[in-house]
Design an enzyme around this catalytic site. Structure first.
Site, PDB file in Angstrom:
ATOM      1  N   ASP A 264       0.871  -1.164   0.000  1.00  0.00           N
ATOM      2  CA  ASP A 264       0.000   0.000   0.000  1.00  0.00           C
ATOM      3  C   ASP A 264       0.918   1.228   0.000  1.00  0.00           C
ATOM      4  O   ASP A 264       2.145   1.123   0.112  1.00  0.00           O
ATOM      5  CB  ASP A 264      -0.971  -0.023   1.184  1.00  0.00           C
ATOM      6  CG  ASP A 264      -2.212   0.848   0.902  1.00  0.00           C
ATOM      7  OD1 ASP A 264      -2.175   1.672  -0.040  1.00  0.00           O
ATOM      8  OD2 ASP A 264      -3.215   0.724   1.622  1.00  0.00           O
TER       9      ASP A 264
HETATM   10  C1  NOJ Z   1      -3.982   3.997   0.026  1.00  0.00           C
HETATM   11  C2  NOJ Z   1      -5.201   3.143   0.217  1.00  0.00           C
HETATM   12  O1  NOJ Z   1      -5.116   2.424   1.420  1.00  0.00           O
HETATM   13  C3  NOJ Z   1      -5.435   2.168  -0.926  1.00  0.00           C
HETATM   14  O2  NOJ Z   1      -6.687   1.556  -0.735  1.00  0.00           O
HETATM   15  C4  NOJ Z   1      -5.358   2.876  -2.241  1.00  0.00           C
HETATM   16  O3  NOJ Z   1      -5.621   1.975  -3.289  1.00  0.00           O
HETATM   17  C5  NOJ Z   1      -3.981   3.507  -2.380  1.00  0.00           C
HETATM   18  N1  NOJ Z   1      -3.802   4.472  -1.316  1.00  0.00           N
HETATM   19  C6  NOJ Z   1      -3.769   4.182  -3.730  1.00  0.00           C
HETATM   20  O4  NOJ Z   1      -4.529   5.325  -3.828  1.00  0.00           O
END
Ligand code: NOJ
Length: 702
Positions: A264
């Site tokens: 993430d």
């Molecule tokens: C952080 C988030 O937790 C995730 O769900 C998301 O896909 C990514 N950022 C990219 O934006």
């Protein structure tokens, strides 16, 4: 498409260590993205932002051109490898569908699949090839803002929807020009963040992890999901980003996942803050070794891996294995053959009437009728109806969280949408202000209150400590309700809110969630009876915040929750039961369940369980018939109920249909006291039910 192994091995053989690591690096495609990094093969994937500012013409077409521009830069590299261009396409693209939690309320995997397919068609027309969806986190705590993004609290419903969403995004072959590579996230246990505070740690026992939190992910893997995103969460002391047990032993070892894992956002360098890594290089080593193939926006792989390999701290084989997986997904996505998007598609494929129609149908199907005293809904025979509340003019407020590509101008303001749908002869009065609403309510024949939470109050890191309606709204509702007019409360929200008092004050309550681009029209159709609310709760509704966590598939304890009987589990200030149970939802008609039949008293591999469902009301209706079981005795304590299957039936007034479920022995398997998975012989209860607290009960043995 080139055939797999030799093609990938040939590529790999041509690449320098730096170029390999470049494939493991994902960057945000904002204006500050250095084009030289792309030309030098230092970037494997870009998260597309909207690109150059909007101008005349279709902006999706311009975005496709921007995507192609980035792709051309990447293909100028010494070893040309196309980029995987990504974006959060969560519940629709330009056509915004209801939030995922609302979609789950439809209990309709086919609708979820169709919406994901539509989102893929629109997003690919804008040059996107990879979505960070579906979000599959089981959530038992509505304080957590990201409950809006998932499918609720149940592993079986979650698993069914996971497969449907993966099929919707990827289709039978993710290389199709209208298909996206899907990403099952956030692996795993993210929804159990302590206190409902996003990014906090989670403690989940191995049996609960495997039986409750993991099934949707396993289902996504079985459905062929191309990628998995690991979670921010610290799971039982090992952050998911460094958790080899999850990412390698379970995901690849047990489930044979063949795609790649992305971190993430900056979750690799965050291992330093978690306190499991000394520094960036150590964090990169831990993540790669655990099984994270691509570093999202963290730069830790790019900054440190080459040196760590040269100094013998990171084995070259681990880098090669990760690169192979990334290249293989790119190959399966058809990127080597068709790296460019077709900008002319946008005019044909974005925001079509068909997409809007699907969005409207889905919104109707996802709204949950919680109360309908005296059949106040649908509104009939009222001439002057007052509509009031903060959502009166809502446009993009109807989208909910994570609707990056929806636009307010595509949405008819709610009041106008209602006016368009209202039957002839009905006068709609609108009031934004509470005092005005009060004055006019006195003269109205009925009142509709449009309340709830703004989309920014749910979603990532938008957690609440109080599940009540936002300040001012309870007073507004109480004041209007006190006037004694027939009153409908419509709640827009990204989570279950604790609305016990408000439910008691009004005659009808419709839970609309954040219903998307066609939410206004869908609401109007439901209020005036052109459509019926189709939703059932995918998550338990608490009476008060203090009841959280509260979920239907809990354990019994030695002193079971129940009516106040001395030293039993309870609160002294609140009934133990939820306000509304999982699976609950009324319709505009009524159904009766009768004649439960089991094909035998003993299950031998499988059992047929059936019941007669009759529409005893006077309108056509759709019932979601639910199959629950309870394993009476186990080597580990078993939940008081577990959903095993569901089926929707549509019945005319007076019509009866026999609904049959086939329950297979493996559906009764669980993680046992010795850590193995399997079924334990004994007695089971089974219910065919309209929600998790009711139903016809039978019994069988294994
Ligand atoms: C952080 C988030 O937790 C995730 O769900 C998301 O896909 C990514 N950022 C990219 O934006």
């Amino acid at each position: 498409m080139p055939s797999s192994t030799t093609f990938i091995e040939d590529l790999l053989a041509q690449m320098t260590l730096e170029e390999k690591i470049g494939q493991l690096n994902q960057m945000n495609g904002g204006p500050d993205l250095d084009p030289d990094l792309l030309r030098m093969g230092q970037v494997g994937s870009v998260i597309l932002d909207a690109g150059p500012s909007d101008g005349p013409g279709s902006s999706e077409a311009r975005r496709a051109e921007w995507a192609n521009h980035l792709q051309r830069l990447a293909l100028q590299a010494r070893v040309p490898i196309p980029l995987l261009l990504a974006r959060d396409v969560i519940h629709g693209f330009r056509t915004v569908f209801p939030i995922p939690l609302a979609q789950a309320a439809a209990f309709d995997p086919e609708l979820s699949r169709a919406a994901a397919e539509m989102a893929a068609r629109e997003a690919t027309a804008a040059g996107i090839k990879w979505t960070f969806a579906p979000m599959l986190d089981i959530a038992r705590d509505p304080r957590w803002g990201r409950i809006a993004e998932g499918n609720g609290e149940d592993p079986v419903l979650g698993a069914r929807l996971a497969a449907a969403l993966v099929h919707g995004f990827q289709g039978p072959d993710m290389s199709g020009p209208e298909r996206l590579v899907a990403c099952a996230k956030h692996f795993a246990g993210y929804g159990a963040a302590e206190g409902g505070r996003d990014y906090e740690n989670a403690e989940i026992s191995e049996p609960t992890l495997r039986d409750v939190y993991l099934p949707p992910f396993e289902s996504a893997v079985r459905a062929g999901v191309g990628t998995v995103m690991c979670a921010f969460v610290d799971l039982n002391g090992i952050p998911a980003t460094a958790n080899r047990h999850l990412l390698t032993d379970i995901l690849r070892g047990e489930w044979h996942f063949e795609g790649f894992v992305v971190s993430d956002w900056t979750s690799i360098p965050e291992l330093v803050y978690h306190g499991v890594a000394e520094d960036e290089a150590h964090a990169a080593y831990l993540a790669l070794h655990a099984g994270v193939d691509m570093d999202m926006a963290g730069m830790a792989y790019l900054n440190t891996l080459a040196r760590s390999v040269r100094e013998g701290r990171v084995p070259m084989e681990e880098v090669d294995a990760a690169v192979r997986r990334v290249l293989e997904v790119k190959r399966r996505a058809g990127l080597f053959e068709r790296p460019f998007a077709d900008p002319s598609r946008a005019a044909r494929d974005v925001l079509t009437p068909e997409a809007r129609q699907l969005a409207r149908r889905f919104a109707c199907q996802s709204m949950v009728l919680l109360k309908n005293e005296g059949n106040l809904l649908p509104l009939q025979g009222f001439r002057r109806i007052l509509v009031a509340g903060p959502f009166l003019h809502a446009r993009d407020e109807l989208f909910g969280t994570w609707a990056l590509d929806g636009r307010a101008e595509d949405v008819l303001p709610l009041d106008e949408a209602l006016r368009q749908v209202a039957p002839e002869g009905v006068e709609l009065w609108f009031a934004d202000w509470a005092d005005l609403a009060l004055r006019r309510a006195n003269e109205a024949d009925a009142v509709v209150l449009l309340m709830g939470e703004h989309p920014t109050r749910s979603g990532e890191n938008s957690n609440v400590s109080d599940l009540g309606l936002p300040p001012g709204q309870p007073e507004f509702i109480a004041a209007v309700a006190a006037l004694g007019r027939p009153t409908v409360l419509v709640v827009f929200a990204g989570r279950p809110l604790a609305i016990a008092r408000e439910v008691a004050q009004v005659q009808a309550v419709l839970y609309a969630w954040h219903p998307g681009i066609e939410g206004g029209a869908a609401l109007g159709e439901i209020l005036f009876g052109q459509a019926s609310p189709g939703g059932r709760l995918p998550v338990t509704f608490p009476r008060a915040t203090g009841q959280v966590p509260i979920y239907y598939n809990h354990k019994n304890s030695g002193r079971p929750l129940g009516p106040d009987r001395g030293f039993q589990s309870r609160y002294v200030d609140l009934p133990s039961s939820p306000l509304f149970p999982f699976g609950y939802g009324l319709t505009y008609t009524a159904f009766e369940y009768a004649n439960l039949r089991l094909s035998g008293e003993v299950m031998r591999g499988r059992l047929e369980i059936s019941a007669d469902i009759t529409n005893v009301g006077d309108r056509f209706g759709r019932e979601v018939v639910q199959l629950y079981i309870r394993d009476r005795v186990g080597s580990l304590t078993r939940p008081v109920r577990e959903l095993k299957d569901f089926q929707a039936v549509e019945l005319r007034p007076g019509e009866t249909r026999r609904v049959t479920f086939i329950l297979r022995e493996e559906q009764l398997a669980f993680t046992r006291a010795d850590g193995t998975r399997g079924v334990e012989p004994g007695t089971f209860y089974v219910w065919v039910a309209s929600d998790s607290q009711r139903g016809l009960r039978g019994e069988f043995r294994i």
